[in-house]
Design an enzyme around this catalytic site. Sequence first.
Site: not given
Ligand code: ASP
Length: 311
Positions: A165, A193-195, A216, A218-219
């Site tokens: 991200t 899907r929303l993160g 950033t 794992t949302g």
């Molecule tokens: N945090 C972002 C999401 O969950 C992805 C990432 O930053 O790796 O969409």
Amino acid sequence: MILLANSEAWPGFDKTVELLKNNSHGIDAMIAGISEVEREVKVRSVGYGGWPNMLGKMEFDAGVMDGTTRDVGAVGAVPDTLPVAALAREVMQRLPHVMLTGEGARRFATEIGFSVDDTLYEDSRKVWWKRLQKELSAAELSAFPDIPLAPLSRTITDPERVRDTTVFLAQDSASGIHAVTSTSGWAWKYPGRLGDSPIPGAGFYADSRYGAAACTHTGEMTMRCGTARSIVLAVRFGHTLRAAVDMAIEDLAELKTGFLAGVVIHAIDAAGNHEVASFQCPEDIKYWIWEPGMANPQKRIARKYDPLLTT
Ligand code: ASP
């Protein structure tokens, strides 16, 4: 003043610094920088060059928070649109809503004059299709996309590719503390899907009185812990920025069920401190920092903190 961003910020970081030096509002400065990141095909997790969902479609998420007014604008799962952080700012400025998703967000983009863009980079399409060919049987491939996708969501997500991200946090010359995020989300995510990147309180939060935070990786975890908001609230309650970040990581470390993986937290406070800490990321995580007095922005390595190893 201060500007903090994750390593993906490199195509736009200098531009944001220049604008901050020229007394731009922090949100405008960060969106100008993030728009460069979104355009840069070498950044494989944001904007053009990012990874598509399971159906091979790009769906972008972005969020903007003004820490002085606590106004927020966010867009989720938006197709065919760049720059997408700029679209989130328009939601904040023009609508009585905080968040638009999918076709509604695209409709709004058209209404206010954003072009309809081809946002799928050819290499991303090729890698996506190769991955499906590896994962699906011949019968499934010939029926695709009319097959159940849910079983695939357990297997097809590629941990090498899910990451990142872009997140920018700034305190501008008017002492406003603001946050902006943008992402194409997990590679091969389930459509819709929303993160955490468009979710205020989870993926980002800003309050000019105390500080700002953005996450950033794992949302799915930071949404469950309200991570970004928890950090700013802990600062309000008198904790140091480092303690606030560590407590947020301790909350993440408590999670035992669901999809668990790495998280990176970026945070600044109103006194000009910054913290970047990674949880359960084996690799060294890098970030960008600029403060007045630095001739050039610096790239540094995040602190690793894992309460599961230290208690
Ligand atoms: N945090 C972002 C999401 O969950 C992805 C990432 O930053 O790796 O969409």
